[in-house]
Design a protein around this motif. Sequence first.
Motif, PDB file in Angstrom:
ATOM      1  N   VAL A 174      12.900  21.095  10.878  1.00  0.00           N
ATOM      2  CA  VAL A 174      11.714  21.935  10.812  1.00  0.00           C
ATOM      3  C   VAL A 174      11.250  21.972   9.369  1.00  0.00           C
ATOM      4  N   GLN A 175       9.983  21.668   9.159  1.00  0.00           N
ATOM      5  CA  GLN A 175       9.479  21.652   7.805  1.00  0.00           C
ATOM      6  C   GLN A 175       8.187  22.438   7.716  1.00  0.00           C
ATOM      7  N   LEU A 176       7.962  22.964   6.534  1.00  0.00           N
ATOM      8  CA  LEU A 176       6.702  23.609   6.235  1.00  0.00           C
ATOM      9  C   LEU A 176       6.060  22.848   5.097  1.00  0.00           C
ATOM     10  N   GLN A 177       4.790  22.573   5.225  1.00  0.00           N
ATOM     11  CA  GLN A 177       4.094  21.817   4.207  1.00  0.00           C
ATOM     12  C   GLN A 177       2.877  22.602   3.766  1.00  0.00           C
ATOM     13  N   ALA A 178       2.943  23.135   2.549  1.00  0.00           N
ATOM     14  CA  ALA A 178       1.821  23.908   2.010  1.00  0.00           C
ATOM     15  C   ALA A 178       0.912  23.006   1.201  1.00  0.00           C
ATOM     16  N   SER A 179      -0.370  23.316   1.243  1.00  0.00           N
ATOM     17  CA  SER A 179      -1.352  22.541   0.488  1.00  0.00           C
ATOM     18  C   SER A 179      -2.565  23.412   0.206  1.00  0.00           C
ATOM     19  N   GLY A 180      -3.462  22.905  -0.616  1.00  0.00           N
ATOM     20  CA  GLY A 180      -4.727  23.595  -0.854  1.00  0.00           C
ATOM     21  C   GLY A 180      -4.841  24.294  -2.182  1.00  0.00           C
ATOM     22  N   GLY A 181      -3.783  24.307  -2.959  1.00  0.00           N
ATOM     23  CA  GLY A 181      -3.868  24.942  -4.259  1.00  0.00           C
ATOM     24  C   GLY A 181      -4.779  24.167  -5.193  1.00  0.00           C
ATOM     25  N   GLY A 182      -5.000  24.742  -6.343  1.00  0.00           N
ATOM     26  CA  GLY A 182      -5.844  24.081  -7.317  1.00  0.00           C
ATOM     27  C   GLY A 182      -6.299  25.049  -8.378  1.00  0.00           C
ATOM     28  N   LEU A 183      -7.365  24.667  -9.037  1.00  0.00           N
ATOM     29  CA  LEU A 183      -7.908  25.457 -10.129  1.00  0.00           C
ATOM     30  C   LEU A 183      -9.191  26.135  -9.673  1.00  0.00           C
ATOM     31  N   ALA A 184      -9.321  27.411  -9.976  1.00  0.00           N
ATOM     32  CA  ALA A 184     -10.534  28.151  -9.636  1.00  0.00           C
ATOM     33  C   ALA A 184     -10.871  29.092 -10.781  1.00  0.00           C
ATOM     34  N   GLN A 185     -12.110  29.449 -10.850  1.00  0.00           N
ATOM     35  CA  GLN A 185     -12.523  30.449 -11.830  1.00  0.00           C
ATOM     36  C   GLN A 185     -12.360  31.838 -11.240  1.00  0.00           C
ATOM     37  N   ALA A 186     -12.215  32.801 -12.102  1.00  0.00           N
ATOM     38  CA  ALA A 186     -12.150  34.185 -11.629  1.00  0.00           C
ATOM     39  C   ALA A 186     -13.387  34.491 -10.804  1.00  0.00           C
ATOM     40  N   GLY A 187     -13.146  35.135  -9.676  1.00  0.00           N
ATOM     41  CA  GLY A 187     -14.229  35.419  -8.749  1.00  0.00           C
ATOM     42  C   GLY A 187     -14.428  34.354  -7.704  1.00  0.00           C
ATOM     43  N   GLY A 188     -13.785  33.227  -7.878  1.00  0.00           N
ATOM     44  CA  GLY A 188     -13.930  32.118  -6.938  1.00  0.00           C
ATOM     45  C   GLY A 188     -12.989  32.229  -5.758  1.00  0.00           C
ATOM     46  N   SER A 189     -12.921  31.153  -4.981  1.00  0.00           N
ATOM     47  CA  SER A 189     -12.138  31.145  -3.746  1.00  0.00           C
ATOM     48  C   SER A 189     -11.333  29.864  -3.622  1.00  0.00           C
ATOM     49  N   GLY A 206      14.225  37.159   0.987  1.00  0.00           N
ATOM     50  CA  GLY A 206      15.542  36.818   1.531  1.00  0.00           C
ATOM     51  C   GLY A 206      15.591  36.838   3.040  1.00  0.00           C
ATOM     52  N   SER A 207      14.555  37.372   3.683  1.00  0.00           N
ATOM     53  CA  SER A 207      14.515  37.429   5.143  1.00  0.00           C
ATOM     54  C   SER A 207      14.043  36.130   5.762  1.00  0.00           C
ATOM     55  N   TYR A 208      13.590  35.204   4.959  1.00  0.00           N
ATOM     56  CA  TYR A 208      12.982  33.970   5.467  1.00  0.00           C
ATOM     57  C   TYR A 208      13.905  32.789   5.235  1.00  0.00           C
ATOM     58  N   ALA A 209      14.181  32.070   6.297  1.00  0.00           N
ATOM     59  CA  ALA A 209      15.085  30.925   6.229  1.00  0.00           C
ATOM     60  C   ALA A 209      14.355  29.625   5.929  1.00  0.00           C
ATOM     61  N   LEU A 210      13.094  29.544   6.327  1.00  0.00           N
ATOM     62  CA  LEU A 210      12.335  28.320   6.128  1.00  0.00           C
ATOM     63  C   LEU A 210      11.370  28.502   4.967  1.00  0.00           C
ATOM     64  N   TRP A 211      11.332  27.496   4.110  1.00  0.00           N
ATOM     65  CA  TRP A 211      10.416  27.540   2.975  1.00  0.00           C
ATOM     66  C   TRP A 211       9.770  26.170   2.801  1.00  0.00           C
ATOM     67  N   GLY A 212       8.497  26.194   2.512  1.00  0.00           N
ATOM     68  CA  GLY A 212       7.817  24.971   2.152  1.00  0.00           C
ATOM     69  C   GLY A 212       7.822  24.800   0.646  1.00  0.00           C
ATOM     70  N   LEU A 213       7.518  23.594   0.213  1.00  0.00           N
ATOM     71  CA  LEU A 213       7.309  23.383  -1.203  1.00  0.00           C
ATOM     72  C   LEU A 213       6.064  24.145  -1.622  1.00  0.00           C
ATOM     73  N   GLY A 214       6.061  24.667  -2.794  1.00  0.00           N
ATOM     74  CA  GLY A 214       4.950  25.485  -3.237  1.00  0.00           C
ATOM     75  C   GLY A 214       3.725  24.678  -3.608  1.00  0.00           C
ATOM     76  N   THR A 215       2.624  25.377  -3.690  1.00  0.00           N
ATOM     77  CA  THR A 215       1.384  24.777  -4.154  1.00  0.00           C
ATOM     78  C   THR A 215       0.830  25.657  -5.269  1.00  0.00           C
ATOM     79  N   GLN A 216       0.441  25.003  -6.357  1.00  0.00           N
ATOM     80  CA  GLN A 216       0.020  25.738  -7.546  1.00  0.00           C
ATOM     81  C   GLN A 216      -1.419  26.247  -7.402  1.00  0.00           C
ATOM     82  N   VAL A 217      -1.582  27.514  -7.744  1.00  0.00           N
ATOM     83  CA  VAL A 217      -2.916  28.115  -7.824  1.00  0.00           C
ATOM     84  C   VAL A 217      -3.100  28.618  -9.252  1.00  0.00           C
ATOM     85  N   THR A 218      -4.151  28.164  -9.886  1.00  0.00           N
ATOM     86  CA  THR A 218      -4.443  28.577 -11.250  1.00  0.00           C
ATOM     87  C   THR A 218      -5.856  29.145 -11.309  1.00  0.00           C
ATOM     88  N   VAL A 219      -5.960  30.363 -11.803  1.00  0.00           N
ATOM     89  CA  VAL A 219      -7.257  31.027 -11.884  1.00  0.00           C
ATOM     90  C   VAL A 219      -7.589  31.266 -13.351  1.00  0.00           C
TER      91      VAL A 219
END
Length: 125
Positions: free
Chosen positions: A1-16, A110-123
């Motif tokens: 079982v795997q989790l795959q996170a995506s969608g991070g990136g660079l945004a300006q304050a107030g952005g999405s 600590g309650s979560y057994a499954l973890w995906g690799l992280g995705t960086q969000v920079t604002v």
Amino acid sequence: VQLQASGGGLAQAGGSLRLSCETSGRTFNNYGMAWFRQAPGKDREFVVAHSSDGENIYYANSVKGRFTASRDRVSWTIMLRMNRLEPEDTAVYFCAGTQNWDYGDSRNPGSYALWGLGTQVTVSS
């Protein structure tokens, strides 16, 4: 079982930005899921958690009203829409899952057994 996170990136304050976490059908239908984040030098911080059926969703006060968690039953993906981003939201974001989701423990990484690799969000300010 795997989790795959995506969608991070660079945004300006107030952005999405929108984050996605791909799961399997078994995980999607049976696991309570959550998003956590970790900024450099800080502990992993709870962002949002929801039960396996998606009926119960709980947000950290710091993101309430700005972030929205959702689920796509077709693609078995959980998503996090982040609006009105702030520089303080800068962190690596992780999705996590547990078969034994309970509201009382939902904010504890600590309650979560499954973890995906992280995705960086920079604002930027």
